[in-house]
Design a protein around this motif. Sequence first.
Motif, PDB file in Angstrom:
ATOM      1  N   ASP A  35       5.758  -4.042  26.075  1.00  0.00           N
ATOM      2  CA  ASP A  35       7.166  -4.323  25.813  1.00  0.00           C
ATOM      3  C   ASP A  35       8.037  -3.243  26.424  1.00  0.00           C
ATOM      4  O   ASP A  35       7.616  -2.102  26.581  1.00  0.00           O
ATOM      5  N   LYS A  36       9.271  -3.610  26.719  1.00  0.00           N
ATOM      6  CA  LYS A  36      10.267  -2.649  27.175  1.00  0.00           C
ATOM      7  C   LYS A  36      11.391  -2.687  26.161  1.00  0.00           C
ATOM      8  O   LYS A  36      11.973  -3.749  25.907  1.00  0.00           O
ATOM      9  N   LYS A  37      11.702  -1.558  25.562  1.00  0.00           N
ATOM     10  CA  LYS A  37      12.718  -1.461  24.527  1.00  0.00           C
ATOM     11  C   LYS A  37      13.901  -0.673  25.084  1.00  0.00           C
ATOM     12  O   LYS A  37      13.750   0.474  25.489  1.00  0.00           O
ATOM     13  N   ILE A  38      15.092  -1.298  25.082  1.00  0.00           N
ATOM     14  CA  ILE A  38      16.281  -0.699  25.689  1.00  0.00           C
ATOM     15  C   ILE A  38      17.357  -0.547  24.621  1.00  0.00           C
ATOM     16  O   ILE A  38      17.754  -1.531  23.999  1.00  0.00           O
ATOM     17  N   PRO A  39      17.855   0.676  24.391  1.00  0.00           N
ATOM     18  CA  PRO A  39      18.948   0.838  23.427  1.00  0.00           C
ATOM     19  C   PRO A  39      20.245   0.232  23.967  1.00  0.00           C
ATOM     20  O   PRO A  39      20.509   0.270  25.168  1.00  0.00           O
ATOM     21  N   VAL A  40      21.050  -0.332  23.077  1.00  0.00           N
ATOM     22  CA  VAL A  40      22.303  -0.970  23.480  1.00  0.00           C
ATOM     23  C   VAL A  40      23.177  -0.004  24.272  1.00  0.00           C
ATOM     24  O   VAL A  40      23.820  -0.396  25.243  1.00  0.00           O
ATOM     25  N   ILE A  43      22.861  -0.017  28.079  1.00  0.00           N
ATOM     26  CA  ILE A  43      23.186  -1.233  28.825  1.00  0.00           C
ATOM     27  C   ILE A  43      24.640  -1.173  29.270  1.00  0.00           C
ATOM     28  O   ILE A  43      25.548  -1.084  28.457  1.00  0.00           O
ATOM     29  N   SER A  44      24.865  -1.205  30.581  1.00  0.00           N
ATOM     30  CA  SER A  44      26.221  -1.124  31.111  1.00  0.00           C
ATOM     31  C   SER A  44      26.834  -2.493  31.364  1.00  0.00           C
ATOM     32  O   SER A  44      28.050  -2.630  31.408  1.00  0.00           O
ATOM     33  N   ALA A  45      26.001  -3.513  31.540  1.00  0.00           N
ATOM     34  CA  ALA A  45      26.526  -4.858  31.788  1.00  0.00           C
ATOM     35  C   ALA A  45      25.452  -5.893  31.502  1.00  0.00           C
ATOM     36  O   ALA A  45      24.256  -5.594  31.524  1.00  0.00           O
ATOM     37  N   VAL A  46      25.898  -7.115  31.247  1.00  0.00           N
ATOM     38  CA  VAL A  46      25.003  -8.254  31.069  1.00  0.00           C
ATOM     39  C   VAL A  46      25.386  -9.284  32.122  1.00  0.00           C
ATOM     40  O   VAL A  46      26.508  -9.778  32.127  1.00  0.00           O
ATOM     41  N   PHE A  57      19.426 -17.189  34.146  1.00  0.00           N
ATOM     42  CA  PHE A  57      18.845 -15.901  33.794  1.00  0.00           C
ATOM     43  C   PHE A  57      19.838 -15.048  33.024  1.00  0.00           C
ATOM     44  O   PHE A  57      21.046 -15.246  33.105  1.00  0.00           O
ATOM     45  N   LEU A  58      19.305 -14.119  32.270  1.00  0.00           N
ATOM     46  CA  LEU A  58      20.075 -13.069  31.611  1.00  0.00           C
ATOM     47  C   LEU A  58      19.497 -11.763  32.139  1.00  0.00           C
ATOM     48  O   LEU A  58      18.296 -11.530  32.025  1.00  0.00           O
ATOM     49  N   GLN A  59      20.352 -10.946  32.745  1.00  0.00           N
ATOM     50  CA  GLN A  59      19.910  -9.709  33.390  1.00  0.00           C
ATOM     51  C   GLN A  59      20.695  -8.539  32.809  1.00  0.00           C
ATOM     52  O   GLN A  59      21.926  -8.592  32.731  1.00  0.00           O
ATOM     53  N   LEU A  60      19.996  -7.505  32.395  1.00  0.00           N
ATOM     54  CA  LEU A  60      20.619  -6.317  31.830  1.00  0.00           C
ATOM     55  C   LEU A  60      20.770  -5.255  32.906  1.00  0.00           C
ATOM     56  O   LEU A  60      19.808  -4.929  33.591  1.00  0.00           O
ATOM     57  N   SER A  61      21.979  -4.736  33.042  1.00  0.00           N
ATOM     58  CA  SER A  61      22.219  -3.625  33.969  1.00  0.00           C
ATOM     59  C   SER A  61      22.104  -2.339  33.159  1.00  0.00           C
ATOM     60  O   SER A  61      22.759  -2.193  32.123  1.00  0.00           O
ATOM     61  N   ILE A  62      21.308  -1.434  33.644  1.00  0.00           N
ATOM     62  CA  ILE A  62      21.070  -0.176  32.947  1.00  0.00           C
ATOM     63  C   ILE A  62      21.714   0.948  33.750  1.00  0.00           C
ATOM     64  O   ILE A  62      21.418   1.127  34.922  1.00  0.00           O
ATOM     65  N   ALA A  79      14.125 -13.059  38.740  1.00  0.00           N
ATOM     66  CA  ALA A  79      12.736 -13.277  38.336  1.00  0.00           C
ATOM     67  C   ALA A  79      11.866 -12.064  38.643  1.00  0.00           C
ATOM     68  O   ALA A  79      10.867 -11.814  37.969  1.00  0.00           O
ATOM     69  N   LYS A  80      12.261 -11.271  39.643  1.00  0.00           N
ATOM     70  CA  LYS A  80      11.500 -10.080  40.028  1.00  0.00           C
ATOM     71  C   LYS A  80      11.966  -8.827  39.293  1.00  0.00           C
ATOM     72  O   LYS A  80      11.288  -7.811  39.323  1.00  0.00           O
ATOM     73  N   ASP A  81      13.136  -8.896  38.656  1.00  0.00           N
ATOM     74  CA  ASP A  81      13.727  -7.727  38.005  1.00  0.00           C
ATOM     75  C   ASP A  81      13.120  -7.527  36.616  1.00  0.00           C
ATOM     76  O   ASP A  81      13.087  -8.451  35.809  1.00  0.00           O
ATOM     77  N   GLU A  82      12.687  -6.317  36.325  1.00  0.00           N
ATOM     78  CA  GLU A  82      12.061  -6.037  35.027  1.00  0.00           C
ATOM     79  C   GLU A  82      13.039  -6.107  33.863  1.00  0.00           C
ATOM     80  O   GLU A  82      12.631  -6.185  32.716  1.00  0.00           O
ATOM     81  N   ASN A  83      14.342  -6.095  34.130  1.00  0.00           N
ATOM     82  CA  ASN A  83      15.353  -6.154  33.077  1.00  0.00           C
ATOM     83  C   ASN A  83      15.991  -7.538  32.965  1.00  0.00           C
ATOM     84  O   ASN A  83      17.094  -7.673  32.447  1.00  0.00           O
ATOM     85  N   SER A  84      15.309  -8.557  33.461  1.00  0.00           N
ATOM     86  CA  SER A  84      15.815  -9.926  33.444  1.00  0.00           C
ATOM     87  C   SER A  84      14.784 -10.857  32.838  1.00  0.00           C
ATOM     88  O   SER A  84      13.585 -10.615  32.928  1.00  0.00           O
ATOM     89  N   VAL A  85      15.295 -11.946  32.265  1.00  0.00           N
ATOM     90  CA  VAL A  85      14.424 -13.035  31.831  1.00  0.00           C
ATOM     91  C   VAL A  85      15.063 -14.333  32.304  1.00  0.00           C
ATOM     92  O   VAL A  85      16.249 -14.567  32.105  1.00  0.00           O
ATOM     93  N   VAL A  86      14.262 -15.155  32.947  1.00  0.00           N
ATOM     94  CA  VAL A  86      14.689 -16.448  33.467  1.00  0.00           C
ATOM     95  C   VAL A  86      14.438 -17.501  32.388  1.00  0.00           C
ATOM     96  O   VAL A  86      13.462 -17.416  31.651  1.00  0.00           O
ATOM     97  N   PHE A  87      15.345 -18.483  32.304  1.00  0.00           N
ATOM     98  CA  PHE A  87      15.193 -19.530  31.293  1.00  0.00           C
ATOM     99  C   PHE A  87      15.566 -20.890  31.869  1.00  0.00           C
ATOM    100  O   PHE A  87      16.293 -20.987  32.861  1.00  0.00           O
TER     101      PHE A  87
END
Length: 149
Positions: A35-40, A43-46, A57-62, A79-87
Amino acid sequence: MIEAAGTGGQLAFDGQYVTITRNGFLARATHGRGDKKIPVGAISAVQWKPAGLTNGFLQLSIGGADRQAAKGGRTMNAAKDENSVVFTKKQQPAFEALRAALEQAIANRHAPAPAASVADELAKLAELHQRGVLSDQEFATQKQRLLGS
């Protein structure tokens, strides 16, 4: 806890952390195990792309700003970004709820602190007056200023 399961990954948000979990052999081979756990606060952008003819997709900018991919390649890059999930379109409602909660939490971190109430300020002045820090005249002046009279 808000959870949303996508294709090859799942997001969970507990109000303080977003946890990205990868499922399946292909997803773990692409993004690594665990798992990857990211504190709020990190996160600079969604970034959001709703599902339509293609997956969303929902992609988190760190940290800093991310470059946005050219139209047509955004989902492939996500799909290749570790901070994204495709739906898929069917999975989208859960991601919309998670996105709303996450954006609200980010906004709350940047909201100004509430101003102290007049009663709180008067109590502080009274304490300072009682301890002798403020004279009778200083106390009266500050009290009038707070009460607006």
